[in-house]
Design an enzyme around this catalytic site. Structure first.
Site, mmCIF file in Angstrom:
data_model
loop_
_atom_site.group_PDB
_atom_site.id
_atom_site.type_symbol
_atom_site.label_atom_id
_atom_site.label_comp_id
_atom_site.label_asym_id
_atom_site.label_seq_id
_atom_site.Cartn_x
_atom_site.Cartn_y
_atom_site.Cartn_z
ATOM 1 N N CYS A 2 0.828 -1.211 0.000
ATOM 2 C CA CYS A 2 0.000 0.000 0.000
ATOM 3 C C CYS A 2 0.859 1.257 0.000
ATOM 4 O O CYS A 2 2.038 1.221 0.302
ATOM 5 C CB CYS A 2 -0.946 0.064 1.184
ATOM 6 S SG CYS A 2 -2.126 -1.251 1.165
ATOM 7 N N GLY A 28 -0.343 -0.518 -4.868
ATOM 8 C CA GLY A 28 -1.670 -1.043 -4.580
ATOM 9 C C GLY A 28 -2.638 -0.663 -5.666
ATOM 10 O O GLY A 28 -2.717 0.516 -6.037
ATOM 11 N N ASN A 102 -0.208 2.279 6.164
ATOM 12 C CA ASN A 102 0.580 1.322 5.386
ATOM 13 C C ASN A 102 1.364 0.476 6.372
ATOM 14 O O ASN A 102 2.068 1.023 7.221
ATOM 15 C CB ASN A 102 1.535 2.067 4.436
ATOM 16 C CG ASN A 102 2.504 1.151 3.702
ATOM 17 O OD1 ASN A 102 3.617 1.532 3.383
ATOM 18 N ND2 ASN A 102 2.096 -0.071 3.435
ATOM 19 N N GLY A 103 1.204 -0.840 6.249
ATOM 20 C CA GLY A 103 1.907 -1.744 7.165
ATOM 21 C C GLY A 103 0.957 -2.807 7.659
ATOM 22 O O GLY A 103 -0.099 -3.023 7.078
ATOM 23 N N CYS A 237 12.591 -2.608 5.371
ATOM 24 C CA CYS A 237 12.221 -3.873 4.724
ATOM 25 C C CYS A 237 13.048 -4.111 3.460
ATOM 26 O O CYS A 237 13.013 -3.295 2.528
ATOM 27 C CB CYS A 237 10.741 -3.805 4.366
ATOM 28 S SG CYS A 237 10.197 -5.107 3.258
ATOM 29 N N TYR A 243 11.717 -5.861 -4.622
ATOM 30 C CA TYR A 243 10.584 -5.982 -5.536
ATOM 31 C C TYR A 243 9.631 -4.810 -5.524
ATOM 32 O O TYR A 243 9.150 -4.364 -6.564
ATOM 33 C CB TYR A 243 9.791 -7.247 -5.176
ATOM 34 C CG TYR A 243 8.437 -7.337 -5.837
ATOM 35 C CD1 TYR A 243 8.329 -7.655 -7.190
ATOM 36 C CD2 TYR A 243 7.267 -7.084 -5.122
ATOM 37 C CE1 TYR A 243 7.084 -7.717 -7.803
ATOM 38 C CE2 TYR A 243 6.019 -7.152 -5.732
ATOM 39 C CZ TYR A 243 5.940 -7.472 -7.075
ATOM 40 O OH TYR A 243 4.717 -7.527 -7.674
ATOM 41 N N CYS A 383 5.856 -13.037 5.592
ATOM 42 C CA CYS A 383 6.089 -11.730 6.208
ATOM 43 C C CYS A 383 4.847 -11.364 7.005
ATOM 44 O O CYS A 383 3.733 -11.621 6.579
ATOM 45 C CB CYS A 383 6.330 -10.687 5.127
ATOM 46 S SG CYS A 383 6.466 -9.017 5.773
HETATM 47 P P1 AMP Z 1 5.670 -16.893 -7.854
HETATM 48 O O1 AMP Z 1 5.148 -17.036 -9.235
HETATM 49 O O2 AMP Z 1 4.611 -17.194 -6.821
HETATM 50 O O3 AMP Z 1 6.946 -17.621 -7.586
HETATM 51 O O4 AMP Z 1 5.972 -15.339 -7.613
HETATM 52 C C1 AMP Z 1 7.151 -14.761 -8.097
HETATM 53 C C2 AMP Z 1 6.808 -13.553 -8.933
HETATM 54 O O5 AMP Z 1 5.914 -12.696 -8.232
HETATM 55 C C3 AMP Z 1 8.029 -12.735 -9.253
HETATM 56 O O6 AMP Z 1 7.979 -12.393 -10.634
HETATM 57 C C4 AMP Z 1 7.924 -11.500 -8.380
HETATM 58 O O7 AMP Z 1 8.339 -10.357 -9.085
HETATM 59 C C5 AMP Z 1 6.482 -11.407 -8.047
HETATM 60 N N1 AMP Z 1 6.251 -11.083 -6.629
HETATM 61 C C6 AMP Z 1 7.065 -11.241 -5.579
HETATM 62 N N2 AMP Z 1 6.483 -10.842 -4.427
HETATM 63 C C7 AMP Z 1 5.265 -10.415 -4.757
HETATM 64 C C8 AMP Z 1 4.171 -9.875 -4.027
HETATM 65 N N3 AMP Z 1 4.249 -9.699 -2.724
HETATM 66 N N4 AMP Z 1 3.052 -9.535 -4.722
HETATM 67 C C9 AMP Z 1 2.974 -9.717 -6.044
HETATM 68 N N5 AMP Z 1 3.966 -10.222 -6.790
HETATM 69 C C10 AMP Z 1 5.096 -10.573 -6.165
#
Ligand code: AMP
Length: 455
Positions: A2, A28, A102-103, A237, A243, A383
Site C-alpha cells: 500500500c 496497490g 501502510n503496514g 524492509c 521488488y 512476512c
Molecule cells: P511466484 O510465481 O509465486 O513464484 O511469484 C514470483 C513472482 O511474483 C516474481 O515475478 C515477483 O516479481 C512477483 N512477486 C514477488 N512478491 C510479490 C508480491 N508480494 N506480490 C505480487 N507479486 C510478487
C-alpha cells in the site's frame, strides 16, 4: 504494501494527493481514497479501482481544503474491497478523524478481541479500524495525546497519516519497516509519501525521511513539529528494495534501481552461469538482470516482451487454458532465444508458478539451456509486516531445496542470492527486515500467526 500520502498547507491539497497516489499506483491497485479537511469538515471519496478510475475532476473539486491524506490499497484475495478501502473515517467525541495506514499490525486480533469484548463494533477486517477505535476510546482530551495512547497499544509495522478537521499527524513505527519521506511543495506546504517518486511527479523537494519512532505534527500557520515517541531501532524492509518500490524512488537514502543492480552483480559472483545471453523477467527482474549480465560480462537482452495492458478487468483464464495467463502478459522473442543457452533473472521466487511458466516458454522458444537466477534469498517464512508473501505451505522454498525447485520449474539450474549477499548489496552498515528469508520476527507475530491482510 500500500501507499500513503499526506499533504498539508497547500491550496489544492486533494489534487496533489491524487498525483502522488498516481505515482505510487504500483504499491496497490485494489482501491484508492482521499480525504480532505477544510478546517470545518472532513470530505472523503474512496472506491474500488485504480487512481484514475476512482477520481474524476468533479470528485477532486468536492475534496476541499488545504489538507488531504490518501491511500492506495494492495489487493489481497477474498476481501470486500469496497469496505476495506482507506482512508478510514469516523466521528468521535472530539469531532472527526480520518486515518491512512501502510503496514501490518501484529497484535491486531488481540486488540480487536479486547475492543469487541467491551462492545466495539467493526465494519471491516482491517487492522486500521483498531487504530480508529483506540483513538476514540482514549480518555485523553487532546487528539495528539489520544494518538500517543493508541500507539502504545499497537505493535508491528505502520506508517500512518491521521487527519482531524485542522491538523495532520504522521507517524512511522520505531523499526521504520515501511518507507516514509517528507517533502516541501513549491507553492507552499508539505507532503509526506511512502515513496519519493511521488515528490518527483508533484514537483516537491525531498527534505528528509520520517525517522523511525517519530511523529510529525502539522498545524495551521506553523512549521511542522517533530516528536520522538519511541526509541528507534531501524530495520527497513529488504523487500521494498528487491521488488516492491519503484526503481526511481530513493528509500532511506538509497536509489532502488542501484540496489537492484548491486543484487544482480552479487548474484553473478555467487552463482554464475555459463550462458550466451542474460534475460530479465520483465519488469520485476530488469535491474537485477542487468547487474547479473554486467557482473559476468555476458550480453543482456530484453528477450521477453511484456504486454502492459493486461488489467484487473481481464477475465481470468480457465484452468484448461491456464498457460494463456502467462502468455497474455509475457511473450519471448524467438529469433533471439532459439539455439541459445540463457540465464533468466527474476527478483524473487514465491510459489514458483511464474518461474515454471517462464522456463517452459523459453524452452518452447528454442532455448537449449535455461538457468534461472533469483536476485533475492529463498523465501521460507511469511512476512507479517505488510508484504504479501502467502502462507508457509505455499512458499515453495519452505519445503523444497533449490535443486528440487529447479526440477519442479524445469530449469537446468537455479541459483538464489544469499542473505549475506543481499545485505552486502543493500549496504552492511544498517539493519534490515529480512523476515521472509531468516524468520526473525523482531517486530512481533510469527510464521503461524493468522494470515496477513496487507495494507
Ligand atoms: P511466484 O510465481 O509465486 O513464484 O511469484 C514470483 C513472482 O511474483 C516474481 O515475478 C515477483 O516479481 C512477483 N512477486 C514477488 N512478491 C510479490 C508480491 N508480494 N506480490 C505480487 N507479486 C510478487
Amino acid at each position: 504494501m500500500c501507499a500513503i500520502v499526506g499533504v498539508y498547507g497547500a491550496e489544492n491539497a486533494a489534487q496533489i494527493a491524487y498525483y502522488a497516489l498516481f505515482a505510487m499506483q504500483h504499491r496497490g491497485q485494489e482501491s484508492s481514497g482521499i480525504s480532505s479537511a477544510d478546517g470545518k469538515e472532513i470530505h472523503l471519496i474512496k472506491k474500488r479501482g485504480l487512481v484514475t478510475e476512482v477520481f474524476k475532476q468533479e470528485d477532486l473539486d468536492l475534496l476541499k481544503g488545504s489538507c488531504a491524506i490518501g491511500h492506495n490499497r494492495y489487493s489481497t484475495a477474498g476481501k470486500d474491497s469496497v469496505l476495506d478501502a482507506q482512508p478510514v473515517y469516523a466521528k468521535y467525541k472530539l469531532g472527526a478523524i480520518s486515518v491512512a495506514h501502510n503496514g501490518n499490525l501484529t497484535n491486531k486480533y488481540k486488540v480487536r478481541d479486547e475492543l469487541i469484548e467491551k462492545g466495539a463494533i467493526f465494519q471491516t477486517d482491517m487492522d486500521t479500524e483498531n487504530i480508529v477505535h483506540l483513538i476514540a476510546k482514549s480518555e485523553k482530551n487532546k487528539l495528539k495525546a489520544r494518538i500517543i495512547s493508541m500507539l502504545n497499544k499497537i505493535e508491528g509495522a505502520y506508517c500512518l497519516a491521521i487527519q482531524s478537521r485542522s491538523k495532520m499527524f504522521v507517524i512511522r513505527d520505531r523499526f521504520g519497516i515501511r518507507p516514509l519521506s517528507l517533502g516541501k511543495l513549491k507553492d507552499g506546504g508539505y507532503i509526506v509519501a511512502s515513496e519519493t517518486c511521488a515528490f518527483d511527479l508533484v514537483g516537491a523537494e525531498f527534505i528528509r525521511n520520517v525517522k523511525p519512532g517519530e511523529m510529525l505534527i502539522f498545524e495551521k500557520g506553523k512549521e511542522p513539529t517533530s516528536k520522538m515517541l519511541f526509541e528507534p531501532d531501524p530495520h527497513i524492509c529488504a523487500f521494498e528494495y528487491i521488488y516492491f518500490a519503484r526503481p526511481d524512488s530513493i528509500i532511506d537514502g538509497k536509489t532502488v534501481y542501484n540496489t537492484r543492480l548491486e543484487m544482480g552483480k552479487q548474484l553473478a559472483k555467487e552463482t554464475p552461469a555459463d550462458v550466451d545471453l542474460v534475460l530479465p523477467v520483465p519488469d520485476s527482474g530488469v535491474a537485477a538482470a542487468k547487474g547479473y549480465a554486467n557482473g559476468m560480462g555476458v550480453p543482456f537482452e530484453m528477450g521477453i516482451v511484456r504486454n502492459h495492458y493486461v488489467g484487473r478487468t481481464f477475465i481470468e483464464p480457465s484452468q484448461k487454458i491456464r498457460d494463456l495467463k502467462v502468455k497474455l502478459k509475457l511473450s519471448p522473442i524467438k529469433d533471439m532465444i532459439a539455439g541459445k543457452r540463457v540465464a533468466i533473472v527474476d527478483d524473487s521466487l514465491v510459489r514458483g508458478t511464474t518461474s515454471k511458466q517462464i522456463v517452459r516458454m523459453l524452452k518452447e522458444a528454442g532455448a537449449t539451456e535455461v538457468h534461472m537466477r533469483i536476485a533475492s534469498p529463498e523465501i521460507k517464512y511469511p512476512c507479517r509486516y505488510g508484504i504479501d508473501t502467502a502462507t508457509k505451505e505455499e512458499l515453495i522454498s519452505s519445503h523444497k531445496t533449490p535443486k528440487e525447485i529447479a526440477k519442479y520449474i524445469g530449469a537446468d539450474s537455479l541459483g538464489f542470492l544469499s542473505i549475506e549477499g543481499l545485505k552486502k548489496s543493500l549496504g552492511d552498515e544498517r539493519k534490515y527486515s529480512l523476515v521472509s528469508f531468516d524468520g526473525n520476527y523482531f517486530a512481533g507475530g510469527n510464521a503461524d500467526s493468522p494470515g496477513c491482510s496487507c495494507y
